[in-house]
Write a protein that holds these residues in place. Structure first.
Motif, PDB file in Angstrom:
ATOM      1  N   ASN A 132     165.004  11.680 111.061  1.00  0.00           N
ATOM      2  CA  ASN A 132     165.550  10.950 110.723  1.00  0.00           C
ATOM      3  C   ASN A 132     166.042  10.924 109.120  1.00  0.00           C
ATOM      4  N   PHE A 133     167.137  10.935 108.834  1.00  0.00           N
ATOM      5  CA  PHE A 133     167.933  10.655 107.467  1.00  0.00           C
ATOM      6  C   PHE A 133     167.992   9.030 107.058  1.00  0.00           C
ATOM      7  N   THR A 134     167.595   8.569 106.156  1.00  0.00           N
ATOM      8  CA  THR A 134     167.850   7.119 106.022  1.00  0.00           C
ATOM      9  C   THR A 134     168.311   6.908 104.732  1.00  0.00           C
ATOM     10  N   PHE A 135     169.341   5.974 104.461  1.00  0.00           N
ATOM     11  CA  PHE A 135     170.037   5.406 103.381  1.00  0.00           C
ATOM     12  C   PHE A 135     169.593   3.768 103.608  1.00  0.00           C
ATOM     13  N   ALA A 136     169.237   3.267 102.402  1.00  0.00           N
ATOM     14  CA  ALA A 136     168.744   2.085 102.216  1.00  0.00           C
ATOM     15  C   ALA A 136     169.160   1.342 101.034  1.00  0.00           C
ATOM     16  N   GLY A 137     169.604   0.245 101.144  1.00  0.00           N
ATOM     17  CA  GLY A 137     170.308  -0.553 100.151  1.00  0.00           C
ATOM     18  C   GLY A 137     171.681  -1.216 100.218  1.00  0.00           C
ATOM     19  N   ASN A 138     172.390  -1.523  99.283  1.00  0.00           N
ATOM     20  CA  ASN A 138     173.724  -2.340  99.171  1.00  0.00           C
ATOM     21  C   ASN A 138     174.643  -1.135  99.685  1.00  0.00           C
ATOM     22  N   ILE A 139     175.239  -1.777 100.628  1.00  0.00           N
ATOM     23  CA  ILE A 139     176.504  -1.022 101.261  1.00  0.00           C
ATOM     24  C   ILE A 139     177.852  -1.472 100.698  1.00  0.00           C
ATOM     25  N   GLY A 140     178.214  -0.666  99.595  1.00  0.00           N
ATOM     26  CA  GLY A 140     179.454  -1.050  98.942  1.00  0.00           C
ATOM     27  C   GLY A 140     180.003   0.251  98.808  1.00  0.00           C
ATOM     28  N   LYS A 141     181.483   0.131  98.269  1.00  0.00           N
ATOM     29  CA  LYS A 141     182.303   1.265  98.357  1.00  0.00           C
ATOM     30  C   LYS A 141     181.835   2.583  97.289  1.00  0.00           C
ATOM     31  N   VAL A 142     180.937   2.156  96.311  1.00  0.00           N
ATOM     32  CA  VAL A 142     180.492   2.895  95.381  1.00  0.00           C
ATOM     33  C   VAL A 142     179.199   3.665  95.888  1.00  0.00           C
ATOM     34  N   THR A 182     171.302  -0.643 111.144  1.00  0.00           N
ATOM     35  CA  THR A 182     169.980  -1.443 111.423  1.00  0.00           C
ATOM     36  C   THR A 182     170.260  -2.798 110.967  1.00  0.00           C
ATOM     37  N   GLY A 183     171.191  -3.160 110.016  1.00  0.00           N
ATOM     38  CA  GLY A 183     171.556  -4.518 109.219  1.00  0.00           C
ATOM     39  C   GLY A 183     170.499  -4.436 108.376  1.00  0.00           C
ATOM     40  N   ARG A 184     170.437  -5.597 107.606  1.00  0.00           N
ATOM     41  CA  ARG A 184     169.407  -5.926 106.520  1.00  0.00           C
ATOM     42  C   ARG A 184     167.981  -5.958 107.086  1.00  0.00           C
ATOM     43  N   ILE A 185     167.026  -5.389 106.348  1.00  0.00           N
ATOM     44  CA  ILE A 185     165.630  -5.409 106.848  1.00  0.00           C
ATOM     45  C   ILE A 185     164.791  -6.102 105.617  1.00  0.00           C
ATOM     46  N   PRO A 186     164.010  -7.268 105.961  1.00  0.00           N
ATOM     47  CA  PRO A 186     163.192  -7.808 104.937  1.00  0.00           C
ATOM     48  C   PRO A 186     162.385  -6.630 103.881  1.00  0.00           C
ATOM     49  N   LEU A 187     162.512  -7.090 102.663  1.00  0.00           N
ATOM     50  CA  LEU A 187     161.777  -5.926 101.954  1.00  0.00           C
ATOM     51  C   LEU A 187     160.297  -5.551 102.186  1.00  0.00           C
ATOM     52  N   LYS A 188     159.710  -6.755 102.729  1.00  0.00           N
ATOM     53  CA  LYS A 188     158.162  -6.466 103.162  1.00  0.00           C
ATOM     54  C   LYS A 188     157.864  -5.631 104.301  1.00  0.00           C
ATOM     55  N   ASP A 189     159.168  -5.251 104.885  1.00  0.00           N
ATOM     56  CA  ASP A 189     159.002  -4.544 106.190  1.00  0.00           C
ATOM     57  C   ASP A 189     159.625  -2.909 105.759  1.00  0.00           C
ATOM     58  N   MET A 190     160.219  -2.943 104.578  1.00  0.00           N
ATOM     59  CA  MET A 190     160.677  -1.471 104.345  1.00  0.00           C
ATOM     60  C   MET A 190     160.030  -0.398 104.056  1.00  0.00           C
ATOM     61  N   SER A 219     169.119  14.784 115.521  1.00  0.00           N
ATOM     62  CA  SER A 219     169.033  14.094 114.128  1.00  0.00           C
ATOM     63  C   SER A 219     169.900  13.002 114.287  1.00  0.00           C
ATOM     64  N   TYR A 220     169.260  11.832 113.173  1.00  0.00           N
ATOM     65  CA  TYR A 220     169.918  10.587 113.445  1.00  0.00           C
ATOM     66  C   TYR A 220     170.305  10.241 111.809  1.00  0.00           C
ATOM     67  N   LEU A 221     171.282   9.611 111.375  1.00  0.00           N
ATOM     68  CA  LEU A 221     171.474   8.716 110.154  1.00  0.00           C
ATOM     69  C   LEU A 221     171.228   7.542 110.243  1.00  0.00           C
ATOM     70  N   ASN A 222     170.342   6.853 109.762  1.00  0.00           N
ATOM     71  CA  ASN A 222     170.296   5.507 109.691  1.00  0.00           C
ATOM     72  C   ASN A 222     170.466   4.446 108.442  1.00  0.00           C
ATOM     73  N   ILE A 223     171.184   3.753 108.623  1.00  0.00           N
ATOM     74  CA  ILE A 223     171.761   3.343 107.198  1.00  0.00           C
ATOM     75  C   ILE A 223     171.277   1.629 107.428  1.00  0.00           C
ATOM     76  N   ILE A 224     170.455   1.352 106.533  1.00  0.00           N
ATOM     77  CA  ILE A 224     169.654  -0.001 106.445  1.00  0.00           C
ATOM     78  C   ILE A 224     170.332  -0.677 105.359  1.00  0.00           C
ATOM     79  N   GLY A 225     170.564  -2.109 105.637  1.00  0.00           N
ATOM     80  CA  GLY A 225     171.010  -2.688 104.805  1.00  0.00           C
ATOM     81  C   GLY A 225     172.572  -3.539 105.249  1.00  0.00           C
ATOM     82  N   ASP A 226     173.130  -4.219 104.284  1.00  0.00           N
ATOM     83  CA  ASP A 226     174.478  -5.156 104.217  1.00  0.00           C
ATOM     84  C   ASP A 226     175.352  -4.671 103.253  1.00  0.00           C
TER      85      ASP A 226
END
Length: 399
Positions: A219-229, A278-286, A249-256
């Motif tokens: 699992n490859f994971t990107f977490a955070g703001n999903i903007g153009k930049v 996955t959508g937004r995940i609470p910080l306590k669960d990250m 293999s999977y690419l997981n995109i966490i955030g909004d």
């Protein structure tokens, strides 16, 4: 050496807005430092005043025993560049007015600069009138940010901007930079000044509590703001090349964020498999999601300004001791290569990004263990919270 005195923190954002200055202020409270805060009515990131706060010309609130002086904000700045610019000037006006009124009791000013350098104006005026020592902790590089936001660079604009930047830094007694890449540019304005590298630390404690299952064997994971930049369009396209030969293999995109829907359309239209939103995940669960990941991705588009920056996500990633994939030119990739805690790729080269995914897949358990040790060392040394705060204290309170 000057004695400790009363310090004014000058910043545009403060609790309940979620920034590292809150953690520093709480630490100063524990150390019984004598300080107050001058900031805006809280509204970030939604551009709307927080519930429980009033948008008055001037009022005070408290964070524990600390008095917080607040000036008004123009709401709606997230959707209007005009309102955003007016807010910058409005903060200069009101913060300067309040600073002149309350400034006599402060002999030190600590400027936490996350956005426009114009916010430093009130601090420099306190230096001029009340002889206050001024320390600035700069998190953003001016005037580069102005032009990166779309303002056309002309002599009519760049000359007064350069003069303003020079005026601010020339009148600062201590200049703390959150990224070492800022040094070369700032020294062009004030070559005689000593700059101190004071990076951000991680506000997240890596404390996994429960098992989270991500869909891939790797699992490859990107977490955070999903903007153009964040450059995620190139990332999913690079992953598309890689996943054809690595279907487990999977690419997981966490955030909004503002680019999420468009990114989903790219994935759907180009039939890119194994991308898990996955959508937004609470910080306590990250921490649980980081633990379930094999590689953590940090990325920004290929813009010169971003090459000098270290997004705070990087420090959070370090605490996990996971390999880091830096699809990013400049400062972050330099650190990843220097300390050998992962791999890097050119943010505009989709094939290079694909090759980077393959490199991580080939890492042995022994190599992963070595990366883990190096990441832990970096987190405990360069980006160690206690050491960084001690460095700040040495500049603010004892110089």
């Amino acid at each position: 050496m000057k004695k400790e005195g009363k310090t004014l923190i000058l910043c545009e954002v403060f609790y309940p807005e979620d920034f590292i200055i809150n953690d520093l202020a709480r630490q100063w409270q524990k150390e019984k430092k004598d300080f107050e805060v001058l900031t805006r009515t809280p509204s970030y990131p939604f551009g709307k005043v927080f519930d429980g706060y009033k948008n008055r010309v001037y009022h005070t609130t408290e964070l524990g025993s600390v008095k917080v002086h607040r000036v008004p904000v123009l709401q709606g700045y997230q959707k209007s560049m005009t309102i955003k610019i007016l807010n910058y000037f409005m903060f200069v006006f009101w913060s300067t007015l309040v600073a002149l009124f309350i400034g006599r009791k402060f002999n030190k000013v600590f400027i936490y600069q996350t956005g426009p350098l114009t916010l430093a104006t009130a601090g420099i005026i306190l230096k001029k009138i009340y002889k206050a020592d001024v320390t600035i902790w700069t998190q953003d590089l001016w005037p580069e940010t102005v032009f990166a936001c779309g303002v056309k660079k002309t002599k009519l604009i760049s000359v007064p901007l350069d003069n303003f930047v020079k005026w601010v830094y020339k009148n600062c007694d201590n200049i703390l930079i959150s990224c070492e890449g800022f040094a070369e540019r700032i020294h062009k304005f004030v070559p005689e000044k000593n700059l101190t590298f004071v990076p951000n630390w991680s506000l997240m404690k890596y404390e996994p509590k429960k098992e989270v299952e991500l869909p891939g064997e790797h699992n490859f994971t990107f977490a955070g703001n999903i903007g153009k930049v964040q450059n995620l369009d190139n990332i999913v396209r690079g992953f598309n090349y890689f996943v054809k030969e690595n279907p487990s293999s999977y690419l997981n995109i966490i955030g909004d964020g503002s680019y999420l829907n468009e990114l989903k359309e790219i994935v759907e239209q180009e039939k890119i498999p194994n991308v898990n939103f996955t959508g937004r995940i609470p910080l306590k669960d990250m921490s649980d999601y980081y633990k379930a990941s094999d590689v953590l991705i940090i990325s920004l588009v290929d813009v010169p300004l971003y090459e000098r920056m270290i997004p705070s996500k990087f420090q959070a990633y370090l605490t996990t001791a996971k390999p880091i994939y830096s699809i990013f030119k400049g400062e972050v990739s330099h650190i990843v290569d220097k300390y050998e805690i992962g791999y890097t790729a050119h943010p505009s080269d989709v094939e290079d990004i694909a090759q980077g995914f393959s490199k991580f897949k080939e890492l042995s358990e022994e190599e992963l263990s070595i990366i883990s040790e190096r990441s832990q060392y970096l987190s405990d040394s360069v980006f160690n919270r206690e050491r960084i705060i001690s460095n700040i204290n040495n500049n603010v309170w004892t110089n």
